[in-house]
Design a protein around this motif. Sequence first.
Motif, PDB file in Angstrom:
ATOM      1  N   TYR A   1       0.808  -1.216   0.000  1.00 31.70           N
ATOM      2  CA  TYR A   1       0.000   0.000   0.000  1.00 31.70           C
ATOM      3  C   TYR A   1       0.845   1.272   0.000  1.00 31.70           C
ATOM      4  N   ALA A   2       2.121   1.152  -0.252  1.00 35.10           N
ATOM      5  CA  ALA A   2       3.028   2.295  -0.205  1.00 35.10           C
ATOM      6  C   ALA A   2       2.597   3.404  -1.159  1.00 35.10           C
ATOM      7  N   SER A   3       2.214   3.049  -2.376  1.00 33.63           N
ATOM      8  CA  SER A   3       1.822   4.088  -3.331  1.00 33.63           C
ATOM      9  C   SER A   3       0.536   4.792  -2.886  1.00 33.63           C
ATOM     10  N   PHE A   4      -0.406   4.055  -2.301  1.00 31.18           N
ATOM     11  CA  PHE A   4      -1.632   4.666  -1.805  1.00 31.18           C
ATOM     12  C   PHE A   4      -1.340   5.616  -0.649  1.00 31.18           C
ATOM     13  N   ILE A   5      -0.484   5.198   0.262  1.00 26.07           N
ATOM     14  CA  ILE A   5      -0.134   6.030   1.414  1.00 26.07           C
ATOM     15  C   ILE A   5       0.571   7.299   0.956  1.00 26.07           C
ATOM     16  N   ALA A   6       1.546   7.159   0.059  1.00 27.34           N
ATOM     17  CA  ALA A   6       2.282   8.330  -0.437  1.00 27.34           C
ATOM     18  C   ALA A   6       1.348   9.282  -1.183  1.00 27.34           C
ATOM     19  N   THR A   7       0.475   8.735  -2.022  1.00 33.67           N
ATOM     20  CA  THR A   7      -0.472   9.564  -2.765  1.00 33.67           C
ATOM     21  C   THR A   7      -1.425  10.287  -1.820  1.00 33.67           C
ATOM     22  N   SER A   8      -1.867   9.617  -0.784  1.00 33.93           N
ATOM     23  CA  SER A   8      -2.769  10.227   0.189  1.00 33.93           C
ATOM     24  C   SER A   8      -2.100  11.389   0.916  1.00 33.93           C
ATOM     25  N   TYR A   9      -0.866  11.190   1.335  1.00 37.13           N
ATOM     26  CA  TYR A   9      -0.143  12.262   2.017  1.00 37.13           C
ATOM     27  C   TYR A   9       0.118  13.431   1.077  1.00 37.13           C
ATOM     28  N   LEU A  10       0.461  13.158  -0.165  1.00 37.60           N
ATOM     29  CA  LEU A  10       0.677  14.233  -1.132  1.00 37.60           C
ATOM     30  C   LEU A  10      -0.613  14.996  -1.419  1.00 37.60           C
ATOM     31  N   ALA A  11      -1.721  14.286  -1.521  1.00 38.18           N
ATOM     32  CA  ALA A  11      -3.012  14.944  -1.750  1.00 38.18           C
ATOM     33  C   ALA A  11      -3.387  15.828  -0.558  1.00 38.18           C
ATOM     34  N   ALA A  12      -3.171  15.324   0.638  1.00 38.80           N
ATOM     35  CA  ALA A  12      -3.473  16.112   1.836  1.00 38.80           C
ATOM     36  C   ALA A  12      -2.579  17.353   1.902  1.00 38.80           C
ATOM     37  N   LEU A  13      -1.312  17.189   1.573  1.00 38.10           N
ATOM     38  CA  LEU A  13      -0.382  18.325   1.555  1.00 38.10           C
ATOM     39  C   LEU A  13      -0.824  19.359   0.525  1.00 38.10           C
ATOM     40  N   LEU A  14      -1.234  18.904  -0.643  1.00 36.43           N
ATOM     41  CA  LEU A  14      -1.697  19.809  -1.686  1.00 36.43           C
ATOM     42  C   LEU A  14      -2.924  20.593  -1.228  1.00 36.43           C
ATOM     43  N   VAL A  15      -3.864  19.929  -0.581  1.00 38.06           N
ATOM     44  CA  VAL A  15      -5.062  20.607  -0.077  1.00 38.06           C
ATOM     45  C   VAL A  15      -4.694  21.666   0.946  1.00 38.06           C
ATOM     46  N   VAL A  16      -3.795  21.353   1.860  1.00 35.01           N
ATOM     47  CA  VAL A  16      -3.383  22.307   2.893  1.00 35.01           C
ATOM     48  C   VAL A  16      -2.698  23.512   2.255  1.00 35.01           C
ATOM     49  N   VAL A  17      -1.805  23.276   1.299  1.00 35.35           N
ATOM     50  CA  VAL A  17      -1.110  24.377   0.627  1.00 35.35           C
ATOM     51  C   VAL A  17      -2.108  25.252  -0.135  1.00 35.35           C
ATOM     52  N   LEU A  18      -3.066  24.639  -0.821  1.00 33.39           N
ATOM     53  CA  LEU A  18      -4.079  25.415  -1.543  1.00 33.39           C
ATOM     54  C   LEU A  18      -4.939  26.247  -0.591  1.00 33.39           C
ATOM     55  N   LEU A  19      -5.299  25.679   0.540  1.00 28.29           N
ATOM     56  CA  LEU A  19      -6.084  26.426   1.521  1.00 28.29           C
ATOM     57  C   LEU A  19      -5.303  27.611   2.083  1.00 28.29           C
ATOM     58  N   ILE A  20      -4.034  27.406   2.368  1.00 27.95           N
ATOM     59  CA  ILE A  20      -3.204  28.506   2.868  1.00 27.95           C
ATOM     60  C   ILE A  20      -3.100  29.610   1.815  1.00 27.95           C
ATOM     61  N   GLY A  21      -2.901  29.229   0.563  1.00 32.98           N
ATOM     62  CA  GLY A  21      -2.837  30.212  -0.511  1.00 32.98           C
ATOM     63  C   GLY A  21      -4.140  30.964  -0.673  1.00 32.98           C
ATOM     64  N   TRP A  22      -5.257  30.249  -0.617  1.00 34.90           N
ATOM     65  CA  TRP A  22      -6.567  30.869  -0.749  1.00 34.90           C
ATOM     66  C   TRP A  22      -6.815  31.870   0.377  1.00 34.90           C
ATOM     67  N   ILE A  23      -6.461  31.496   1.590  1.00 36.20           N
ATOM     68  CA  ILE A  23      -6.639  32.381   2.742  1.00 36.20           C
ATOM     69  C   ILE A  23      -5.766  33.622   2.599  1.00 36.20           C
TER      70      ILE A  23
END
Length: 61
Positions: A8-30
């Motif tokens: 499940y390594a690829s799923f875990i890595a993809t999930s963490y990258l997606a979460a990081l992307l969402v956080v960065v986008l939210l910070i930028g939007w704010i």
Amino acid sequence: MMIDLGPYASFIATSYLAALLVVVLLIGWIALDYRAQKARLRALEQSGISRRSGRSATEIR
């Protein structure tokens, strides 16, 4: 030292990258919204509308 995440390594890595992307986008939007709100306050004050708190938009950092 490498951690074995198994099949499940690829799923875990993809999930963490997606979460990081969402956080960065939210910070930028704010940040963009904050700048827009400051500009809007400044425009309102220049048109003669004052704030009830007594502070101007230029005093806000």
